[in-house]
Design a protein around this motif. Structure first.
Motif, short mmCIF file in Angstrom:
data_model
loop_
_atom_site.label_atom_id
_atom_site.label_comp_id
_atom_site.label_asym_id
_atom_site.label_seq_id
_atom_site.Cartn_x
_atom_site.Cartn_y
_atom_site.Cartn_z
N GLU A 45 76.89 -7.50 -69.60
CA GLU A 45 77.54 -8.78 -69.35
C GLU A 45 78.91 -8.59 -68.68
O GLU A 45 79.48 -9.54 -68.16
N GLN A 46 79.42 -7.39 -68.72
CA GLN A 46 80.72 -7.11 -68.13
C GLN A 46 80.58 -6.87 -66.64
O GLN A 46 79.61 -6.25 -66.18
N LEU A 47 81.52 -7.37 -65.86
CA LEU A 47 81.50 -7.13 -64.43
C LEU A 47 81.56 -5.64 -64.14
O LEU A 47 82.30 -4.90 -64.78
N THR A 48 80.79 -5.19 -63.17
CA THR A 48 80.86 -3.80 -62.74
C THR A 48 82.12 -3.58 -61.91
O THR A 48 82.77 -4.53 -61.47
N ASP A 49 82.44 -2.32 -61.64
CA ASP A 49 83.59 -2.03 -60.79
C ASP A 49 83.43 -2.69 -59.43
O ASP A 49 84.39 -3.27 -58.89
N ASP A 50 82.24 -2.59 -58.85
CA ASP A 50 82.00 -3.18 -57.53
C ASP A 50 82.20 -4.69 -57.57
O ASP A 50 82.75 -5.28 -56.62
N GLU A 51 81.74 -5.33 -58.65
CA GLU A 51 81.87 -6.79 -58.75
C GLU A 51 83.33 -7.20 -58.90
O GLU A 51 83.77 -8.20 -58.31
N VAL A 52 84.08 -6.44 -59.69
CA VAL A 52 85.51 -6.74 -59.83
C VAL A 52 86.21 -6.64 -58.48
O VAL A 52 86.95 -7.54 -58.08
N VAL A 53 85.96 -5.55 -57.77
CA VAL A 53 86.62 -5.35 -56.48
C VAL A 53 86.23 -6.45 -55.50
O VAL A 53 87.08 -6.97 -54.77
N ARG A 54 84.97 -6.84 -55.49
CA ARG A 54 84.53 -7.89 -54.57
C ARG A 54 85.23 -9.20 -54.86
O ARG A 54 85.73 -9.87 -53.94
N LEU A 55 85.31 -9.60 -56.12
CA LEU A 55 85.92 -10.88 -56.46
C LEU A 55 87.43 -10.87 -56.22
O LEU A 55 88.00 -11.86 -55.76
N VAL A 56 88.09 -9.77 -56.55
CA VAL A 56 89.54 -9.70 -56.31
C VAL A 56 89.83 -9.71 -54.82
O VAL A 56 90.75 -10.38 -54.35
N THR A 57 89.04 -8.98 -54.05
CA THR A 57 89.22 -8.96 -52.59
C THR A 57 89.00 -10.35 -52.01
O THR A 57 89.77 -10.81 -51.15
N LEU A 58 87.97 -11.02 -52.48
CA LEU A 58 87.69 -12.39 -52.04
C LEU A 58 88.88 -13.31 -52.34
O LEU A 58 89.29 -14.12 -51.50
N ALA A 59 89.45 -13.16 -53.54
CA ALA A 59 90.58 -14.00 -53.93
C ALA A 59 91.77 -13.78 -53.01
O ALA A 59 92.48 -14.73 -52.66
N ALA A 60 91.99 -12.54 -52.61
CA ALA A 60 93.12 -12.23 -51.74
C ALA A 60 92.87 -12.68 -50.30
O ALA A 60 93.76 -13.23 -49.65
N GLU A 61 91.67 -12.46 -49.82
CA GLU A 61 91.38 -12.73 -48.41
C GLU A 61 91.09 -14.20 -48.12
O GLU A 61 91.39 -14.69 -47.03
N ARG A 280 89.35 -24.77 -72.69
CA ARG A 280 88.18 -24.66 -73.57
C ARG A 280 86.87 -24.64 -72.78
O ARG A 280 85.79 -24.61 -73.36
N THR A 281 86.99 -24.66 -71.46
CA THR A 281 85.81 -24.53 -70.60
C THR A 281 86.07 -23.42 -69.58
O THR A 281 87.22 -23.11 -69.25
N GLU A 282 85.00 -22.85 -69.08
CA GLU A 282 85.07 -21.78 -68.09
C GLU A 282 84.08 -22.07 -66.97
O GLU A 282 83.15 -22.88 -67.15
N SER A 283 84.27 -21.42 -65.84
CA SER A 283 83.36 -21.57 -64.70
C SER A 283 82.75 -20.21 -64.40
O SER A 283 83.46 -19.23 -64.18
N ASP A 284 81.44 -20.16 -64.37
CA ASP A 284 80.70 -18.91 -64.28
C ASP A 284 80.59 -18.43 -62.82
O ASP A 284 79.92 -19.05 -62.01
N LEU A 285 81.25 -17.32 -62.52
CA LEU A 285 81.07 -16.68 -61.21
C LEU A 285 80.04 -15.55 -61.27
O LEU A 285 79.41 -15.25 -60.27
N ARG A 286 79.90 -14.95 -62.44
CA ARG A 286 79.02 -13.78 -62.54
C ARG A 286 77.57 -14.13 -62.18
O ARG A 286 76.92 -13.39 -61.43
N SER A 287 77.06 -15.24 -62.69
CA SER A 287 75.67 -15.60 -62.41
C SER A 287 75.45 -15.84 -60.92
O SER A 287 74.45 -15.39 -60.35
#
Length: 332
Positions: A45-61, A280-287
């Motif tokens: 259920e935890q983001l992989t290293d690749d997934e973390v890098v992709r999402l952080v890069t997306l946030a920056a770019e 108290r709510t979250e938005s699912d990016l992982r799925s």
């Protein structure tokens, strides 16, 4: 590429991303979790290293993020931390990269993190007394933290910031002592009001040491002068100590909320967007990520998640409910 700012309905724009890399921690601080720890996230259920890098890069770019702080739990227990930092730095040369840590592993990793491109560290340390440290953290590891702080300074991960929470009846008499200790080492100390984010849901306003109490304690021994530089979106009210150059900050999230200037957004270790620490709510990016969504689709989901951010955390509202997730699972 079109930039989509992470704006909410109240005109705030998030540029500061806090990324939790794990919910695990090697301390058991009494205001965070029970002695036996918690049920940790399953690895799948935890983001992989690749997934973390992709999402952080997306946030920056694509989303205008300019500052990224890796948190936990304790981010130093994430095996891929150094590589994640290196890859994010390569993707975002101008990003400000930092971590919030308990510093226990920094003697081994500070040099590698600096080489990978990390800019600085924030270290959680509530006392410099061994007995109080053991009482708060349920571990006898104070010297490891002190050594880790020194290692961060030596590696150039500065300015080193220290975050301290005062607990009534335990270390609430130690504010001046903490400040002297940090000033002697040129660490930048920030006191933080205890927030309702413990796993046990035992927080109470009556037991919380307030900003006013912190000021009163410090002013018995020091002269505090409001800093000249504008606070902006920084959570800490900053003060010059005895004319400088040393400073101290107080983050009064409960009694002096700064929600109107908030510029933060959080990504949990399992890929959920939290638009407020107390949401108290979250938005699912992982799925969506694992379902094959494009970067454009992920960015749009992120924008929608931020649009729904509340005006404030609502702790003073009698209907306030503490988030189901504790701080260790949200990420500071």
């Amino acid at each position: 590429m079109q930039m989509l700012p992470l704006a909410d309905r109240y005109g705030r724009v998030a540029t500061d991303l806090r990324v939790s890399l794990t919910d695990r921690c090697n301390l058991r601080c009494s205001y965070c979790m029970p002695p036996e720890g918690l049920d940790w996230l399953p690895s799948d259920e935890q983001l992989t290293d690749d997934e973390v890098v992709r999402l952080v890069t997306l946030a920056a770019e694509r989303l205008g993020v300019t500052e990224v702080r890796f948190t936990g739990g304790e981010p130093l227990v994430r095996r891929g931390l150094v590589d994640i930092v290196r890859r994010v730095r390569e993707a975002g040369p101008d990003l400000e990269l930092s971590i919030t840590t308990n510093a226990m592993g920094l003697t081994r990793t500070a040099g590698a993190l600096a080489e990978a491109g990390l800019d600085r560290v924030n270290v959680s340390l509530d006392t410099v007394r061994p007995d109080s440290f053991h009482q708060i953290t349920r571990r006898d590891r104070l010297q490891d933290v002190i050594d880790g702080l020194a290692a961060a300074e030596a590696a150039g991960l500065g300015p080193v910031k220290v975050n301290a929470v005062l607990l009534r009846g335990i270390n609430d008499d130690q504010a001046p002592e903490m400040l002297r200790w940090c000033l002697e080492r040129s660490y930048q100390l920030r006191f933080i009001e205890q927030m309702p984010l413990d796993a046990q849901h035992g927080w109470s306003r009556e037991e919380m040491v307030t900003a006013e109490e912190i000021f009163a304690s410090l002013e018995q021994e020091f002269t505090l002068t409001p800093a000249k530089e504008p606070r902006g979106s920084a959570p800490a009210e900053l003060f010059t100590v005895d004319g400088g150059p040393g400073t101290v900050g107080v983050i009064a999230s409960v009694t002096r909320p700064f929600c109107g200037d908030c510029d933060r957004v959080r990504l949990t270790a399992d890929g959920q967007i939290r638009n407020c620490l107390f949401a108290r709510t979250e938005s699912d990016l992982r799925s969506a990520l694992r379902g094959g969504a494009s970067d454009a689709e992920l960015a749009e989901r992120w924008v929608v998640a931020m649009h729904g951010k509340a005006a404030g955390h609502g702790i003073d509202d009698e209907t306030f409910l503490q988030p189901d997730r504790p701080m260790s699972a949200i990420g500071g």
